[in-house]
Each structure stands twice: as C-alpha cells, then as structure tokens.
Design a protein around this motif. Structure first.
Motif, mmCIF file in Angstrom:
data_model
loop_
_atom_site.group_PDB
_atom_site.id
_atom_site.type_symbol
_atom_site.label_atom_id
_atom_site.label_comp_id
_atom_site.label_asym_id
_atom_site.label_seq_id
_atom_site.Cartn_x
_atom_site.Cartn_y
_atom_site.Cartn_z
ATOM 1 N N ILE A 194 0.842 -1.200 0.000
ATOM 2 C CA ILE A 194 0.000 0.000 0.000
ATOM 3 C C ILE A 194 0.878 1.253 0.000
ATOM 4 C CG2 ILE A 194 -1.695 1.316 1.337
ATOM 5 C CD1 ILE A 194 -2.721 -1.407 2.388
ATOM 6 N N GLU A 252 -4.337 -4.122 -8.401
ATOM 7 C CA GLU A 252 -4.857 -3.331 -7.289
ATOM 8 C C GLU A 252 -4.567 -4.079 -5.989
ATOM 9 O OE1 GLU A 252 -7.272 -1.936 -4.208
ATOM 10 O OE2 GLU A 252 -7.759 -3.833 -5.202
ATOM 11 N N THR A 253 -4.101 -3.348 -4.970
ATOM 12 C CA THR A 253 -3.526 -3.984 -3.776
ATOM 13 C C THR A 253 -4.522 -4.867 -3.026
ATOM 14 O OG1 THR A 253 -2.061 -2.072 -3.539
ATOM 15 C CG2 THR A 253 -2.244 -3.549 -1.655
ATOM 16 N N VAL A 254 -5.707 -4.369 -2.747
ATOM 17 C CA VAL A 254 -6.678 -5.141 -1.966
ATOM 18 C C VAL A 254 -7.059 -6.417 -2.705
ATOM 19 C CG1 VAL A 254 -8.992 -5.145 -0.972
ATOM 20 C CG2 VAL A 254 -7.557 -3.098 -0.776
ATOM 21 N N SER A 255 -7.349 -6.315 -3.982
ATOM 22 C CA SER A 255 -7.719 -7.494 -4.775
ATOM 23 C C SER A 255 -6.580 -8.499 -4.809
ATOM 24 C CB SER A 255 -8.082 -7.079 -6.199
ATOM 25 O OG SER A 255 -9.188 -6.207 -6.197
ATOM 26 N N SER A 257 1.087 1.591 6.854
ATOM 27 C CA SER A 257 -0.229 1.900 6.265
ATOM 28 C C SER A 257 -1.399 1.320 7.051
ATOM 29 C CB SER A 257 -0.291 1.384 4.814
ATOM 30 O OG SER A 257 0.877 1.693 4.095
ATOM 31 N N ARG A 262 1.036 3.861 -3.192
ATOM 32 C CA ARG A 262 0.658 5.270 -3.104
ATOM 33 C C ARG A 262 1.777 6.181 -3.605
ATOM 34 N NH1 ARG A 262 -3.288 6.575 1.991
ATOM 35 N NH2 ARG A 262 -4.970 5.174 1.345
ATOM 36 N N GLU A 309 -9.232 -3.335 5.257
ATOM 37 C CA GLU A 309 -10.012 -4.316 4.496
ATOM 38 C C GLU A 309 -9.244 -5.631 4.349
ATOM 39 O OE1 GLU A 309 -12.429 -4.755 0.223
ATOM 40 O OE2 GLU A 309 -11.521 -2.827 0.800
ATOM 41 N N GLU A 354 -7.503 0.536 2.930
ATOM 42 C CA GLU A 354 -7.052 -0.666 2.220
ATOM 43 C C GLU A 354 -6.476 -1.701 3.197
ATOM 44 O OE1 GLU A 354 -6.294 2.475 1.534
ATOM 45 O OE2 GLU A 354 -5.714 2.757 -0.581
ATOM 46 N N THR A 363 -4.901 2.975 6.952
ATOM 47 C CA THR A 363 -5.582 3.194 5.672
ATOM 48 C C THR A 363 -6.770 2.253 5.521
ATOM 49 O OG1 THR A 363 -4.200 1.588 4.502
ATOM 50 C CG2 THR A 363 -3.386 3.854 4.620
#
Length: 644
Positions: free
Chosen positions: A419, A434-437, A474, A423, A482, A479, A477
């Motif tokens: 993350i 994408e980081t979360v996915s 992070s 950024r 989650e 993200e 955040t």
C-alpha cells in the motif's frame, strides 16, 4: 558518593561509647529507595571489611522484619529465628529470649511508661548483635504501641543499639492513630534519609549474575546500563534489580548461539532493561508497548494535511512517545525482539532458549545460509541504500508471486508495504494489480492449498499494531483495514476447520476404547470447549457411542452436562444446544432398549446430572425439554447428581 550523610549518622550512633540519652535511629526513605539494600549490601559489608582489615571485631547486624507483626512475642520469635536458625531447625525452645520482657508489659506503649522490671538476661539474649528492625510502617495496625514499647525497653533497660528502618510518610498514613510524634520524640534520637543509589545497585546486580559468560558480557557494558538506568527516572531500586535480572536472562539465551553478533545481544539487553523498568513502574502498559513499533511513522502519516491543527493524543500513545524519546538511542521503535515476549517473560519467568535464538536468527538473517527477510529489509528502507531497497522489492515481489508467506504477520507486513509503495506510484510488489484485490486472491490461494496458518489471535475487533517486533506500514488506511479483516475471517475459518478435525479425532479415540478422551471437550478455556466444534459430528454416531454401555453413558452424560455449564446465552458455543438435544433424545431412545434395572438407574442418573447443571439457565440454552426437565423435585436432582 550518595548517602554519605546517612553513613556518617549511623557511624556516629554505633561508634559512640555511651549515649547520654538512650535512643534508636531511624533510617527512612520511600518504598523501593534501597534502605535495606543500603544497610545490608553496602554499609554493613563495608563496615565489616574495614573492621577485618584493622583486626577489630564489630557486632554484626541482625535484620528482623516487622512486616505483619501483631505482638512483641512475634518480634522475639523472629529475632530468635534470625539469630539462631540452627536452634529453630532442630526445634529448640526460645528459652530466655525476651520472655521476661513480655511478663513486664503492664502498659504496652512507650509514650506512657518505661518498663520498671525486666529480666536483663532476656533483653540481652542477642547482645552480640546490633538490631535492625525493618519494615517499621508495616507493623499490624493496633500493634504499633506495643512494638515501640519493646524497642524502648531494648534501648533503655537493655542498653541495645537499635536501627529502625521504614518509610516515615507511609508510617504516618497507615498508623494515623498511633501517636507517632510522641513515639518519635521518646525513642528516635537521630534519623538518616536514604537516597536511591541506582549506580551502586546496577553494579552489584551485575556482579551477582550467576552465569559466567553473561556476567562478563554485562560487566563490559555496565556503564551503558548505568546511563540507561539513570535516564529512566525510575527511583524504585527493586525495579532496577528486576530489570537487570530480566536483561541477564535474555543475554544468556542469545549467548548460547555464537552466530548471533554481540551488538545484537547488547541491544536486546538494553531494550529488555528499559522495557522492564518502565513496565514495572507503571509508566508504560502492554497496550502502549504495542504502539511503539513504527510509532514515528504512524504519527507522521496521521499529521499529513492537518497543518497547524493539534491532534489530541490518547494516554497510551503519549506514554509510547515518551518511552521512545527517552531511549531514542536504543531504537525502541524497531526493537530486536517482540515486546510481547518481554511481557510474557515478566509474567512467567520462562524463556525458551532454542525457540528465541531460532526466531532471532530467522528474523535478522544471522548464521550461515540465512538472510534478513525481504519484507524486513524493505521496512527499513528509510535507512538503507536505494540499491538494497530495490533488491528487497524484487525479492518480495517474487515471494508474493510464489505465495511463500503464509503467516499472519508476514502477510500484513507485505500488504502494508505494498500500500505504501503503491501510493508512491510503485506497484511492483503486486505486479501492477490493485492492492486489496491482489492480497485477497493471495489469501484465497493459501486457503485453497491448505497452507494458511490458523489465527491464534482473538478474532474480536481489536487494533492489530505489529508483528515480529515491527509495526505495520499503512495500518491506518482503508485498504489495510479491508485486507486485515479479510485475512482475519479466512484464518478464523481455517481455525474452525482445524478445531472440528481435532474434535472428530477425539471422538474416534473414544470409539476406539479411550472413553476419557471425551473429557478433552470439557477443558475450561480451551478452544475446543469455547467453540461449536461438535456440529459436524453425526447425532446417531455420538448417541451410539454414549449408549454403548454404562461406562460410556457415564462419560457421555458428563460431556452433555459439563460442556455447556459455563456457557452464556448468545455465545457461539450455545449454538450446539439443538445438536445436544438431539443427541440426548437419541441416547434415551437407545437406553430404553436396555433391560432393568440398568435402564431406569442409568436414565435417572443421566437426567439428574444434566438437570443439576442446567439450573438457572435460559430455557433456550437447556438440553432437557422444559417440562421433563423441571417437574422432578430439585432435591432428587441433587441426589442423582451426587450419585453420578
């Protein structure tokens, strides 16, 4: 040198040939200031050494604690034990100790009278000692006058030298009704205040370390330890003693492995000592310690965009900041070990050397064939050359692609770093995804191949700050939160499957003849007893096991009665109740096929035992049907339970 004045006061008292006015002296200071330590380990040691060098004899100190004494008789017994442990050991009588004094205690208070008739042989039973009465303020309430009366007799009739040791402020607080001013005026002629001599205590504590290599290692760094102790602003010398003890234990552990460098051992020692000092002194809580790893980084991120607006800090964060600032040179925000390990040792005194040294080597890359983990090197990118950082990024990227990391801390560290770098425009760690996915897919893959470790942390909503001694990047955040929650849920699922498998194995053990194995499902505070792990066990299977014979029914009845006795309405465990009802009903149906008298006796015992443990429970959380369970007299239920 500290406490020179106290030394002079005690010297003058002890060396005087005659005291025109009989009196005792009071050595006073706050709890933990080192009063007893000064007298026993410093003053008396130096005094006897000086006398020996001059070939003089000086009467030794006899230390007697007044903690909890209720009568003068208690004091005389303690004096006898301290002066004549051999006599006490073989059961000899106290003899002429101070029994005569007790007979003369017509009025037991030094403020009212001096005792007129005292057997001098009793008062002089231990004339070869200088009496040191310690813990004066801890005399039992209501007994202070009698104890001071005894002291008055010793210094007047017995012409004894008596040193009283205590915290005068606490004495006034605890014995508010004891007329201390009058007692003090009549008995205490001189007083000496002890100041905490941290330096002397640290040096002596290091000298008293029993392990040779550990003592040598710490003696070489004793000046650093003294400096750290001074900066801690901790006055209680007991806490300093414990800090050296704890530090020595961790040093001893690391010195068993020569592949761990000395500078790492030294930093570990300093972090353990500093943490112990502040933790024992209540300056720092376990929650505040959890905020320390990467504290500065977290505060910097939180302050972004707030300009001159002052943020209100919580007390734990403030304590963590003060600790970090006080011991900045030790780098307590990126410690060489987990703070949780120090707190656990502080509570238990147990340290597994093999496990600790292995953890240290794996985390810091000590030893042949080892290297510092890529995520740890990347975490320290703010102090490493750019080339090293780029190399760590590439290594971690490859490890993530291969799903190498399967532990909670490693995954969250990697996610936080991804993350942070994302950024900044660098998405190499997630290969552009994408980081979360990316990390959700990462976790799913670990679950699919069975390599994700179960979550050993409470799954309730808690703030998860760090792992392996370093704070997560992070973590504030959306993200990170989650990913954290997704990982927590998946680990909980894995843990649930693990528990269900364990429960199934226990049932198999019972089916194979080890009926007592079922007791493992009733262990208080065990994961198996707190979670609904039996829902996957077939009802008929469990009923067949329990109703196979009388011994099995006995164990099975206790399983159903005990398992839910501590459960509360709404807790996860109580979701098993419908399953337990079906098992009970199935067992009763099978026991109905038994011949008498076994059928009636067994059913009565089972019913009574379960009924007894279901008293007062919400009807929704009962195994027994309401009417069947509560129509029988309560006394009969108790009788059946006792029989069972």
């Amino acid at each position: 040198m500290k406490n020179e004045h106290a030394t002079a006061v005690i010297d003058a008292y002890l060396e005087a040939d005659v005291h025109p006015v009989p009196h005792a002296i009071l050595v006073e200071g706050p709890w933990g200031s080192g009063k007893t330590y000064f007298l026993e380990k410093i003053y008396e040691v130096d005094r006897q050494a000086s006398a020996k060098a001059r070939r003089f004899y000086k009467a030794p100190f006899l230390f007697v604690s007044l903690f909890g004494v209720k009568t003068a008789a208690d004091v005389e017994k303690r004096m006898h034990r301290a002066a004549s442990p051999g006599e006490v050991a073989v059961g000899k009588t106290v003899g002429t100790l101070i029994s005569g004094v007790l007979e003369a205690l017509k009025i037991k208070d030094a403020t009212k009278t001096t005792f007129d008739a005292v057997e001098k042989r009793a008062a002089r039973r231990h004339v070869d000692y200088i009496l040191v009465f310690d813990d004066l303020e801890r005399v039992e309430k209501g007994a202070f006058g009698e104890i001071m009366g005894l002291v008055n007799t010793l210094i007047t009739t017995g012409e004894r030298r008596v040193i009283l040791v205590g915290d005068e402020a606490k004495l006034l607080e605890i014995h508010i009704d004891a007329n201390w001013d009058e007692q003090n005026e009549k008995i205490v002629g001189r007083r000496a205040r002890i100041e905490a001599d941290v330096e002397s205590l640290v040096r002596r504590s290091v000298e008293e370390v029993s392990d040779g290599p550990t003592k040598s290692f710490m003696k070489e760094r004793v000046d650093v330890l003294i400096d750290l102790a001074g900066r801690s602003h901790v006055e209680n010398l007991r806490n300093h003693s414990w800090a050296i003890v704890n530090g020595a234990r961790f040093v001893r552990s690391l010195l068993t492995d020569p592949e761990i460098p000395a500078d790492h051992v030294a930093r570990t020692m300093l972090v353990v000592v500093a943490t112990t000092l502040w933790y024992r002194s209540k300056k720092l809580s376990a929650e505040a310690l959890n905020k320390l790893p990467s504290l500065s980084m977290t505060l910097a991120v939180r302050s972004m965009g707030r300009h001159e607006q002052k943020e209100q800090e919580d007390p734990k964060t403030t304590a963590a900041k003060q600790f970090s600032e006080t011991f900045a040179d030790v780098a307590v925000e990126s410690p060489p070990l987990e703070y949780g390990r120090i707190i656990d040792f502080e509570a238990s005194g147990i340290l597994n050397d093999a496990e600790f040294t292995m953890w240290t080597k794996s985390q810091f890359g000590f030893g042949e064939g080892r290297s510092e983990p890529s995520w740890r090197r990347l975490w320290h990118s703010y102090e490493r050359p750019m080339a090293d950082t780029d190399m760590a990024v590439e290594e971690l990227k490859e490890e993530l692609a291969k799903r190498v990391h399967n532990k909670r801390g490693q995954i969250l560290h990697a996610a936080g770093l991804a993350i942070k770098h994302g950024r900044a425009g660098d998405t190499r760690l997630t290969n552009g995804a994408e980081t979360v996915s990316f990390f959700k897919s990462y976790v799913d893959d670990l679950v699919a191949n069975g390599s994700l470790e179960a979550n050993e942390i409470d799954t309730l909503s808690i703030e998860y700050e760090s792992a392996n001694g370093l704070g997560f990047n992070s973590k504030d955040t959306p993200e990170f939160e989650e990913i954290y929650r997704y990982l927590t849920a998946k680990q909980a699922d894995v843990g649930k499957v693990d528990l269900e498998n364990r429960a199934d194995e226990i049932v198999k053990e019972a089916e194979a003849g080890d009926l007592d194995a079922l007791h493992k499902l009733n262990m208080i505070n065990d994961d198996l007893s707190r979670n609904p792990v039996l829902l996957g066990i077939d009802v008929d299977r469990m009923a067949n096991l329990i109703a196979s014979d009388v011994p099995a029914l006995n164990v099975g009845s206790r399983l159903l009665a005990y398992r839910y006795s501590h459960g509360r309405h709404g807790e996860p465990l109580m979701t098993e109740i419908p399953w337990a009802r079906k098992v009970y009903q199935a067992v009763i149906g099978k026991v109905d096929q038994w011949h008498e008298p076994h059928r009636s006796m067994s059913k009565e015992t089972m019913l009574g035992l379960i009924r007894h443990y279901e008293r007062g429970r919400d009807p929704k959380d009962r195994i027994l049907p309401t009417q069947e369970g509560w129509e029988v007299d309560a006394g009969e239920a108790d009788g059946s339970a006792k029989t069972a």
